[in-house]
Design an enzyme around this catalytic site. Structure first.
Site, short mmCIF file in Angstrom:
data_model
loop_
_atom_site.label_atom_id
_atom_site.label_comp_id
_atom_site.label_asym_id
_atom_site.label_seq_id
_atom_site.Cartn_x
_atom_site.Cartn_y
_atom_site.Cartn_z
N GLN A 193 -4.54 -1.31 9.91
CA GLN A 193 -4.50 -2.65 9.34
C GLN A 193 -5.11 -3.66 10.30
O GLN A 193 -4.78 -3.69 11.49
CB GLN A 193 -3.04 -3.02 9.01
CG GLN A 193 -2.86 -4.35 8.32
CD GLN A 193 -3.46 -4.40 6.92
OE1 GLN A 193 -3.53 -3.40 6.22
NE2 GLN A 193 -3.93 -5.57 6.50
N ASP B 73 -10.96 3.01 4.50
CA ASP B 73 -11.38 1.60 4.47
C ASP B 73 -12.90 1.47 4.33
O ASP B 73 -13.40 0.39 4.01
CB ASP B 73 -10.97 0.90 5.78
CG ASP B 73 -9.72 0.05 5.63
OD1 ASP B 73 -9.51 -0.49 4.53
OD2 ASP B 73 -9.00 -0.10 6.63
N LYS C 251 0.84 -1.20 0.00
CA LYS C 251 0.00 0.00 0.00
C LYS C 251 0.88 1.25 0.00
O LYS C 251 0.61 2.21 -0.74
CB LYS C 251 -0.91 0.01 1.24
CG LYS C 251 -2.00 -1.03 1.20
CD LYS C 251 -2.68 -1.18 2.56
CE LYS C 251 -3.68 -2.33 2.55
NZ LYS C 251 -4.26 -2.61 3.86
#
Ligand code: GUN
Length: 280
Positions: free
Chosen positions: A94, A117, A50
């Site tokens: 994460q 997200d 990422k």
């Protein structure tokens, strides 16, 4: 093999280039903060991927690495600081989180406007209500793959196998918003093969290696495989048995090189979307 291959690597590369172009054209330098707690090796790989992709698109990425024994209160303080930092447009924590940290409390602490997200309850609710704002990257990537492959969900019978908050549920909501007739199937579904066989668009997101076989697929259907499973022999496979499904399907995504690359590309897109929205 009869199915057309849907090349996620190529579609993702095009989307990443497009995000880079739009970032440059807008004269922006969006900021993305990725928080990684603990030393899960798979998470470390994802986070590096990422970070690299963001930089290549002109997005300033910063990774905050915290030890496994980080206290939840400490993590919440750091999120509050990122919420208040005007240089940060996107925040991603994460998952999975170490034992002792409540993921729901962490996700709820993220400013919904920076929730790249799409996991915050406000964004989840907006999507459920058919007014998508920031939406989860993997299902968003699937929608973009379908579009790139010329497969319209409108009026189609879509079956999503898996009901996770990260993939299955938001996937179903996006397909419904795109006018598909949607079924969510899962581990308790009675006669799962029969449900799958009804699908014009079959999305596999169960996390069980090669569970869905060709006999479960309607001839000519589109098969989207979200699974990434590492076998004991080191091979990476999806949730579908590729060769048997590809012999029946009309179009199919490979693993690797299908949905996976789209997730990262959509994170960049979401970061740009958040940056533009925050600047009005
Ligand atoms: N872990 C596995 N997939 C994801 C994702 O899409 N977002 C975050 N934050 N963590 C994940």
């Amino acid at each position: 093999m009869t199915a057309r291959l849907i090349d996620g690597k190529a579609v993702a590369a095009a989307l990443r280039a497009d995000v880079a172009r739009r970032v440059a054209a807008a004269g922006l330098s969006p900021g993305l903060a990725v928080v990684l707690i603990g030393d899960d090796p798979a998470s470390a790989v994802y986070v590096r991927t990422k970070d690299k992709a963001a930089r290549e698109a002109g997005i300033g990425a910063r990774t905050i690495r915290l030890p496994t024994d980080t206290a939840q209160a400490d993590l919440l303080r750091r999120i509050a600081a990122l919420n208040a930092d005007p240089a940060v447009d996107g925040i991603l924590v994460q998952l999975p989180l170490p034992q002792g940290i409540d993921p729901a409390a962490v996700i709820a602490a993220i400013d919904p406007a920076k929730d790249v997200d799409g996991f915050h309850p406000l964004n989840v609710g907006a999507l459920a209500d058919g007014r998508p704002r920031l939406v989860p990257c993997t299902p968003l990537g699937v929608m973009k793959l379908l579009e790139a492959a010329g497969i319209s969900p409108r009026g189609a019978r879509a079956v999503v196998v898996g009901r996770s908050s990260i993939v299955g549920r938001p996937m179903a909501a996006l397909l419904l918003t795109a006018d598909a007739t949607v079924t969510i199937a899962h581990s308790r579904t009675r006669d799962l093969p029969a449900e799958c066989r009804r699908a014009d668009i079959l999305v596999a997101a169960v996390g069980r290696p090669e569970m869905i076989v060709g006999d479960w697929v309607q001839p000519g259907a589109t098969v989207i495989d979200v699974g990434i499973n590492r076998l004991a022999d080191g091979r990476l496979v999806g949730d579908t048995a590729f060769s048997s499904c590809a012999a029946v399907a009309g179009a199919i995504t490979p693993v690797p090189g299908g949905v996976g690359p789209m997730t990262v590309a959509c994170l960049l897109e979401n970061t740009l979307t958040a940056a533009l929205a925050r600047r009005g």
